[in-house]
Design a protein around this motif. Structure first.
Motif, short mmCIF file in Angstrom:
data_model
loop_
_atom_site.label_atom_id
_atom_site.label_comp_id
_atom_site.label_asym_id
_atom_site.label_seq_id
_atom_site.Cartn_x
_atom_site.Cartn_y
_atom_site.Cartn_z
N SER A 76 54.85 35.78 105.20
CA SER A 76 55.59 35.86 103.95
C SER A 76 56.99 36.43 104.20
O SER A 76 57.15 37.57 104.63
CB SER A 76 54.84 36.74 102.94
N ARG A 77 57.99 35.63 103.92
CA ARG A 77 59.38 36.09 104.05
C ARG A 77 59.68 37.16 103.01
O ARG A 77 60.42 38.12 103.29
CB ARG A 77 60.30 34.90 103.86
N ARG A 78 59.10 37.04 101.83
CA ARG A 78 59.33 38.03 100.78
C ARG A 78 58.76 39.39 101.18
O ARG A 78 59.42 40.42 100.97
CB ARG A 78 58.68 37.57 99.46
N PHE A 79 57.54 39.39 101.73
CA PHE A 79 56.96 40.67 102.15
C PHE A 79 57.79 41.31 103.24
O PHE A 79 58.03 42.54 103.21
CB PHE A 79 55.53 40.46 102.65
N LEU A 80 58.21 40.54 104.21
CA LEU A 80 59.00 41.10 105.31
C LEU A 80 60.31 41.69 104.80
O LEU A 80 60.74 42.76 105.24
CB LEU A 80 59.27 40.01 106.36
N ASP A 81 60.95 40.99 103.84
CA ASP A 81 62.20 41.51 103.28
C ASP A 81 61.95 42.79 102.48
O ASP A 81 62.70 43.77 102.61
CB ASP A 81 62.84 40.44 102.39
N VAL A 82 60.90 42.76 101.63
CA VAL A 82 60.59 43.95 100.82
C VAL A 82 60.21 45.12 101.71
O VAL A 82 60.61 46.27 101.48
CB VAL A 82 59.47 43.63 99.81
N HIS A 83 59.42 44.85 102.75
CA HIS A 83 59.01 45.91 103.68
C HIS A 83 60.24 46.53 104.36
O HIS A 83 60.33 47.77 104.47
CB HIS A 83 58.06 45.33 104.73
#
Length: 285
Positions: A76-83
């Motif tokens: 997930s690109r979104r998870f990596l960015d949020v993390h």
């Protein structure tokens, strides 16, 4: 003063932190004097910034937790960015809390220079404690075994899917090549069959032509045989006629041989020669 802060930012948060160094330098000097008139309390500015940072950390934490539970953390690109953003926000919040703690310690150890009541000082400590509790809660969940296990499981699933995808692609490539080879073999076999059929057609045509030729030869031979048979029949008939004549002639010759007339004998001999000539002529023609 907040107006004296530079506009430098940390981790893209756009927050100004120069007032901390100015405030600590001002209050950490050996000179003892109260805050100048009109100068804002840096703790009030820091409190607003920390509260905003804590609120952002909570919101990002909720989003991070939802993505952690619902998506593959390795894909997930979104998870990596949020993390990544959440880790950066926690680092900045930790820095701000350390500065707030320094200000509280300084105010507590220099009560004569900071006109703060015990209640105000305790309120600041409570604010620091609650803010650090939020920081610690988020930090612990980010580094917890459960989170590490979920991320490791996601990584393994991603690796497994990647291997399965590679295996699927290899199988598809193998099947595609097999289909191509099968099509090529079928095409080659089809071409060979076409050549064999063409050769068989040529052989059949040649056989037909040979049969027609043999038939024509047989027909011609049959006609020739018929002609020869007719000729033999005619020859038989002629022979019969000539034999009859010969018989008559022999009878006549016999009668003549009984006579002593020389001219009659000559006449018989001429007739015999004439008969032989006509017979030879008939046979040759």
């Amino acid at each position: 003063s907040s107006s004296s802060c530079s506009s430098t930012s940390n981790n893209g948060s756009g927050k100004c932190h120069l007032h901390w160094s100015v405030w600590l330098c001002f209050h950490g000097s050996t000179r003892r004097f109260p805050l100048p008139v009109g100068m804002l309390d840096p703790f009030d500015i820091a409190k607003d910034e920390v509260q905003a940072a804590v609120q952002r950390a909570k919101q990002m934490h909720e989003q991070w937790r939802r993505l952690l539970e619902t998506e593959n953390t390795s894909e997930s690109r979104r998870f990596l960015d949020v993390h990544k953003d959440l880790v950066g926000e926690l680092e900045q919040l930790d820095f701000d809390l350390q500065e707030v703690e320094k200000s509280i310690t300084l105010a507590e150890t220099n009560r004569d220079r900071f006109p703060l009541s015990d209640a105000e000082l305790q309120a600041r400590k409570e604010f620091l404690r609650s803010s650090r509790a939020v920081y610690q809660e988020v930090r612990e969940e980010l580094s917890s075994r459960r989170t590490a296990a979920k991320m490791e499981d996601d990584r393994r699933q991603q690796l497994l899917r990647h291997r399965n995808e590679e295996s699927r692609q290899r199988n598809e490539e193998f099947q595609r090549k097999a289909v191509q080879e099968d099509d090529a073999w079928r095409q080659e076999e089809h071409q060979m069959q076409k050549k064999l059929l063409a050769a068989q057609d040529d052989e059949l045509v040649a056989l037909h032509n040979s049969t027609v030729t043999i038939n024509q030869i047989a027909h011609a031979f049959n006609e020739e045989v018929k002609t020869h048979n007719e000729m033999l029949e005619e020859l038989d008939e002629a022979m019969d006629k000539e034999m009859g004549r010969m018989h008559n002639l022999v009878g006549g010759v016999g009668s003549l041989l009984k006579t002593k007339n020389r001219w009659q004998i000559y006449a018989v001999m001429i007739l015999i020669l004439l008969f032989a000539f006509m017979l030879a002529l008939f046979i040759l023609t």
